[in-house]
Structures are given as structure tokens and as C-alpha cells.
Design an enzyme around this catalytic site. Sequence first.
Site, PDB file in Angstrom:
ATOM      1  N   ASP A  54      41.885  37.784  46.506  1.00  0.00           N
ATOM      2  CA  ASP A  54      42.716  37.531  47.686  1.00  0.00           C
ATOM      3  C   ASP A  54      44.177  37.376  47.306  1.00  0.00           C
ATOM      4  O   ASP A  54      44.522  37.165  46.142  1.00  0.00           O
ATOM      5  CB  ASP A  54      42.274  36.232  48.381  1.00  0.00           C
ATOM      6  CG  ASP A  54      40.830  36.245  48.826  1.00  0.00           C
ATOM      7  OD1 ASP A  54      40.272  37.340  48.993  1.00  0.00           O
ATOM      8  OD2 ASP A  54      40.259  35.154  49.000  1.00  0.00           O
ATOM      9  N   TYR A 113      34.389  32.689  38.862  1.00  0.00           N
ATOM     10  CA  TYR A 113      35.672  32.155  39.306  1.00  0.00           C
ATOM     11  C   TYR A 113      35.783  30.704  38.869  1.00  0.00           C
ATOM     12  O   TYR A 113      34.785  29.984  38.801  1.00  0.00           O
ATOM     13  CB  TYR A 113      35.801  32.216  40.832  1.00  0.00           C
ATOM     14  CG  TYR A 113      36.197  33.566  41.374  1.00  0.00           C
ATOM     15  CD1 TYR A 113      37.535  33.873  41.643  1.00  0.00           C
ATOM     16  CD2 TYR A 113      35.244  34.547  41.633  1.00  0.00           C
ATOM     17  CE1 TYR A 113      37.897  35.105  42.151  1.00  0.00           C
ATOM     18  CE2 TYR A 113      35.596  35.789  42.138  1.00  0.00           C
ATOM     19  CZ  TYR A 113      36.928  36.063  42.395  1.00  0.00           C
ATOM     20  OH  TYR A 113      37.287  37.287  42.891  1.00  0.00           O
TER      21      TYR A 113
END
Length: 253
Positions: A54, A113
Amino acid sequence: MTERNIRLVVAYDGTDFSGWQRQKKQRTVQEELEKVLRKIHKHPAAVTGSGRTDAGVHAIAQCANFYTDISNMEAKRFVPAINGLLPKDIRILDACETVHSFHARFDALSRTYRYFFIANHQALPMERRYALQLWRQPDISLLNDYCRFLRGEFDCTVFASSKDKSNSRYRYIFDALFFTESNRIIFEIRANAFLWRMVRSIAGTLLFYEERKTNPDDFFKIISSGNRALAGTTLPPEGLFLWNVEYYSAGEN
């Protein structure tokens, strides 16, 4: 002549990017890489990434691949060649020649992540781009009790953005946990793939219910409900890093 397939490991500071994927009139990591490869090849060269981070999200080890018709350059020489033309907020860490069929996105087994938090001191100015300031000390033991329910394959609709266009919202989460490292709290999660903004939504939901001391069994009912309205706040991107991408092998010839 058959084109060679080059696999890259890419790191970037996502602060000034609108994410990985190229977009009209937006600065993206994919576009910056393709601009450089166009200069090197004297023609367009498309880059495929392992995932679409993102806007504002960083990467320590994004994986990407591209095809080249340059036959007289050792694969590792692409590292200095590309870095010499890239802006300073993107760096190629490694390059190797891989099998022609290798696809950075479709061949990935898992993505990891890490979300970084600062909770036990005032964040320094240079830290604020890379960690989220928490104004309280969270209960890591309770957070990890919640994380026990974030394992296996399940419908992740509760964490899905209304703008997510995925055909299926089922994802397989291998592991999720909170731990401390130096003066930071870290949330790490590994899955086969993620929905748009899913990691930020999961982290926000975990902290939302931890602050309210919600019973772990009740937390399980909440994430199983599929009700997006029950999720916590989607956290900002500053503290989030694409940390690792796993494949069956290193992908080298």
C-alpha cells in the site's frame, strides 16, 4: 534468442510512494524500476512484484522479476547498474538469473510483514516514518492469546476493505505474534497472501480489543463473524514493512 529472467530483491522507503503498483499520475515503486530498466534496455521492460504494498508501506525484501534481452551482463551486475539510476529511496539488494517460468507473484509461498510500534518512550523524529507511536503499554501476552486464532485458512472478511477486489477472501495465515526487540514492539504475520490493507486492519483490531481487555474466546467470535463493522481501526502505513517473501527455492539457475 530466449530472454533471460532476472529475479531481484528490492528494498524501499515507502513514505513518498503511492504503493508498489504503477498508477496514473502517481509515484510508485514499480514505475520507478521500469523507468530505469527502460533506460538500460532502450525499450520497455515490465517488472512483476511479489505483492502490491500500500501507499506509505516499506519493504525490506520485496521480490520482483523482469525479462532481459541483454545477454552479455552477469545477473549480479544489474544491482549497481539499476541502483546507479534509481532514486535514493529504492535499492536493489540482490539480483540473480532464474528459470524462465519464475513469476514473483504467483510462485510465492508466503509473505511476511512486520509492523513496528514504539510504546515505552517518545518516538524520535527520525523514527516516526518507520514505527507507530502508541501512547500506552499494550499487554503482549493478551495480544498473543488473540493471535492463536489467526492461524490456518479462514474467511478474512472482517479484515477486508470494501474496496478490495479479490474474488475470494479466504487466506491461509501460517503464524502471527507480537514480540519485543530492543525498545520496540513488533507484530509479525506470515500468510500465503493478504487482502488490501489486511495487515493494518488485523493489527488495529488486535490492539482495539486488547485495550478493552476482551476475552480471547469473544475475540474469536468477532473475527469469525465476517462483520467488518466489528473490526478495529485500520492503522496507518508508516510502521509496516514487507519483511520477507518465501519460495520453494532461491530461484537461481
